[in-house]
Design a protein around this motif. Structure first.
Motif, short mmCIF file in Angstrom:
data_model
loop_
_atom_site.label_atom_id
_atom_site.label_comp_id
_atom_site.label_asym_id
_atom_site.label_seq_id
_atom_site.Cartn_x
_atom_site.Cartn_y
_atom_site.Cartn_z
N ARG A 191 -5.18 -14.08 -17.44
CA ARG A 191 -5.05 -12.75 -18.18
C ARG A 191 -5.82 -11.79 -17.50
NH1 ARG A 191 -6.66 -9.53 -23.19
NH2 ARG A 191 -8.22 -11.16 -23.47
N ILE A 192 -5.56 -10.83 -17.03
CA ILE A 192 -6.32 -9.73 -16.18
C ILE A 192 -7.22 -9.00 -17.41
CG2 ILE A 192 -6.82 -7.61 -15.09
CD1 ILE A 192 -4.27 -8.38 -13.33
N VAL A 193 -8.68 -9.25 -17.29
CA VAL A 193 -9.61 -8.88 -18.02
C VAL A 193 -10.59 -7.57 -17.42
CG1 VAL A 193 -9.30 -10.84 -19.74
CG2 VAL A 193 -11.42 -10.71 -17.58
N GLY A 194 -10.44 -7.52 -16.09
CA GLY A 194 -11.45 -6.61 -15.56
C GLY A 194 -10.68 -6.16 -14.14
N ALA A 195 -11.09 -4.96 -13.57
CA ALA A 195 -10.33 -4.34 -12.57
C ALA A 195 -11.31 -3.46 -11.69
CB ALA A 195 -9.08 -3.98 -12.46
N ILE A 196 -11.45 -3.25 -10.47
CA ILE A 196 -12.14 -2.22 -9.82
C ILE A 196 -11.23 -1.68 -8.62
CG2 ILE A 196 -13.16 -3.82 -8.06
CD1 ILE A 196 -15.78 -1.87 -8.58
N GLY A 197 -10.97 -0.39 -8.39
CA GLY A 197 -10.02 0.01 -7.33
C GLY A 197 -9.95 1.53 -7.56
N PRO A 198 -9.22 2.05 -6.53
CA PRO A 198 -8.66 1.50 -5.49
C PRO A 198 -9.61 1.24 -4.31
CG PRO A 198 -8.00 3.85 -5.44
CD PRO A 198 -8.84 3.44 -6.74
N MET A 199 -9.53 0.26 -3.69
CA MET A 199 -10.14 0.06 -2.47
C MET A 199 -9.81 0.81 -1.31
SD MET A 199 -12.21 -1.89 -4.13
CE MET A 199 -13.49 -2.03 -2.72
N GLU A 200 -10.47 1.84 -0.79
CA GLU A 200 -9.88 2.61 0.14
C GLU A 200 -11.37 3.13 0.93
OE1 GLU A 200 -6.26 4.82 -1.95
OE2 GLU A 200 -8.08 5.69 -2.13
N VAL A 201 -11.02 3.22 2.20
CA VAL A 201 -12.36 3.64 3.29
C VAL A 201 -11.91 5.14 3.93
CG1 VAL A 201 -13.80 3.28 5.30
CG2 VAL A 201 -13.30 1.47 3.46
N LEU A 202 -12.77 6.16 3.85
CA LEU A 202 -12.36 7.23 4.70
C LEU A 202 -13.76 7.80 5.14
CD1 LEU A 202 -9.98 9.23 1.97
CD2 LEU A 202 -9.19 8.05 4.09
N PRO A 203 -13.27 8.81 6.35
CA PRO A 203 -14.52 9.30 6.96
C PRO A 203 -15.05 10.57 6.34
CG PRO A 203 -12.47 9.89 8.20
CD PRO A 203 -11.87 9.08 7.02
N ASP A 204 -16.50 10.71 6.43
CA ASP A 204 -16.99 11.61 5.86
C ASP A 204 -17.34 12.91 6.75
OD1 ASP A 204 -19.14 11.14 7.66
OD2 ASP A 204 -20.63 10.47 6.06
N ALA A 205 -17.89 13.95 6.17
CA ALA A 205 -17.93 15.20 7.03
C ALA A 205 -18.61 14.78 8.50
CB ALA A 205 -18.88 16.21 6.51
N GLN A 228 0.01 -10.88 -12.92
CA GLN A 228 0.16 -9.50 -12.63
C GLN A 228 0.71 -8.67 -13.76
OE1 GLN A 228 2.03 -8.68 -8.66
NE2 GLN A 228 1.60 -10.75 -8.01
N LYS A 229 1.60 -9.21 -14.43
CA LYS A 229 2.10 -8.49 -15.53
C LYS A 229 1.12 -8.11 -16.63
CE LYS A 229 6.96 -10.41 -14.83
NZ LYS A 229 8.02 -11.22 -15.63
N THR A 230 0.00 -8.98 -16.63
CA THR A 230 -1.01 -8.62 -17.78
C THR A 230 -1.91 -7.38 -17.20
OG1 THR A 230 -2.67 -10.01 -16.76
CG2 THR A 230 -0.98 -11.20 -18.32
N PHE A 231 -1.62 -6.83 -16.06
CA PHE A 231 -2.35 -5.64 -15.86
C PHE A 231 -1.94 -4.27 -16.61
CE2 PHE A 231 -3.56 -2.00 -13.34
CZ PHE A 231 -4.97 -2.44 -12.79
N ALA A 232 -0.61 -4.12 -16.73
CA ALA A 232 -0.30 -3.05 -17.64
C ALA A 232 -1.08 -2.78 -18.94
CB ALA A 232 1.29 -3.11 -17.81
N PRO A 233 -0.91 -4.03 -19.83
CA PRO A 233 -1.57 -3.96 -21.24
C PRO A 233 -3.08 -3.76 -20.78
CG PRO A 233 -0.84 -6.12 -20.82
CD PRO A 233 -0.16 -5.26 -19.60
N PHE A 234 -3.64 -4.41 -19.86
CA PHE A 234 -5.05 -4.33 -19.54
C PHE A 234 -5.41 -2.81 -19.30
CE2 PHE A 234 -8.08 -3.45 -15.93
CZ PHE A 234 -9.25 -3.59 -16.73
N ALA A 235 -4.49 -2.24 -18.57
CA ALA A 235 -4.83 -0.71 -17.73
C ALA A 235 -4.47 0.27 -19.17
CB ALA A 235 -3.89 -0.48 -16.88
N GLU A 236 -3.74 -0.18 -20.14
CA GLU A 236 -3.72 0.80 -21.15
C GLU A 236 -4.74 0.64 -22.26
OE1 GLU A 236 -1.87 3.70 -23.40
OE2 GLU A 236 -1.16 2.91 -21.28
N ALA A 237 -5.16 -0.43 -22.41
CA ALA A 237 -6.55 -0.70 -23.03
C ALA A 237 -7.79 0.14 -22.73
CB ALA A 237 -6.63 -2.12 -23.48
#
Length: 288
Positions: free
Chosen positions: A202-216, A164-173
């Motif tokens: 080491r975290i090398v990839g990510a996708i998110g945030p995972m969220e679901v909301l209603p449309d119109a 988890q601690k490797t997410f910060a440098p990944f995010a900065e990169a």
């Protein structure tokens, strides 16, 4: 009612609504355009605006008094004060000269509102040859299963603390891809889960945030995500695994669909096309 649907509908070559972005074709109505005018008066988010999840006030608003609505074309200008400010004119029309006229309006309004940015946004249909800009793609979760792809992907919080601690440098990169912003939201506890791929602790990839909301229309949609893989970790299929894991999450949490905007011929665009998503058209944005 301000807009005439019989004037506007023939020019909606792609389902793009000012201040809202791409919407599902089944949700595209004249009422949605009317809603953006009402929201311009208050600065509030519409209940189905995907950006409302970030909180605060809506940054972009329609310049209601400057809308041009005619049988042959409709120009809808918007203003955002973020940074040095930008005026965008959404140009709906099929005839030659529409972009040039919209550019003149954008330049005029940028000067009037003392902002430095002036752009024209032109929706183009899916049949457009040699398109540029962003492709609008639809992932329909109702047509088939989205199985869990497995692999080294899990929510960031499910990885061991050291990983988890490797997410910060990944995010900065990967700040240019929005991951630093996403990390700040995660630290504030103000977003849904983020899926991460790790190799050798080491975290090398990510996708998110995972969220679901209603449309119109009330149907649930999987919200757009930030998505990135470190350059040195590409070519191993991790991007595809991450994306499929996100689609599995969305379908498992009741989403009916997701809309994505991908840079034409970019890595995400090629991935989505290979995965069989439906192209709804293009959004071509040009500076004035």
């Amino acid at each position: 009612m301000f807009f005439r649907w019989d004037w506007l509908r023939p020019h909606l070559t792609a389902p793009i609504v000012p201040t809202l972005g791409p919407v599902h074709p089944d949700a595209l109505t004249v009422g949605m355009f009317e809603d953006t005018l009402r929201a311009a008066e208050t600065g509030d988010f519409l209940t189905y605006d995907k950006d409302r999840r970030w909180g605060g006030k809506k940054d972009e608003r329609v310049l209601r008094s400057d809308v041009v609505h005619q049988p042959e074309h409709t120009f809808i200008p918007t203003l955002t004060q973020r940074g040095c400010g930008t005026v965008k004119v959404f140009a709906y029309g099929l005839r030659d000269g529409v972009v040039e006229e919209a550019a003149e309006l954008a330049a005029k309004l940028a000067a009037a509102h003392d902002v430095t940015g002036a752009r024209v946004v032109r929706p183009l249909g899916p049949e457009t040859a040699h398109p540029q800009g962003a492709r609008i793609q639809l992932k329909d979760f109702t047509v088939g299963p989205c199985p869990d792809p497995g692999g080294p992907v899990r929510p960031v919080t499910a990885w061991p603390t050291g990983v988890q601690k490797t997410f910060a440098p990944f995010a900065e990169a990967m700040a240019a891809d929005g991951l630093a912003f996403l990390h700040a939201r995660m630290q504030a506890g103000r977003c849904g889960p983020v899926l991460a791929a790790a190799v050798e602790e080491r975290i090398v990839g990510a996708i998110g945030p995972m969220e679901v909301l209603p449309d119109a229309t009330g149907r649930l949609q999987l919200m757009p995500q930030y998505f990135a893989v470190l350059p040195e970790a590409r070519g191993q299929g991790l991007g595809r695994i991450l994306w499929r894991a996100a689609m599995h999450w969305g379908q498992s949490h009741g989403a009916a669909y997701q809309l994505l905007q991908t840079e034409v011929d970019g890595p995400s665009d090629r991935l989505c096309r290979a995965e069989g998503l439906t192209s709804l058209g293009f959004s071509c944005t040009a500076p004035v």
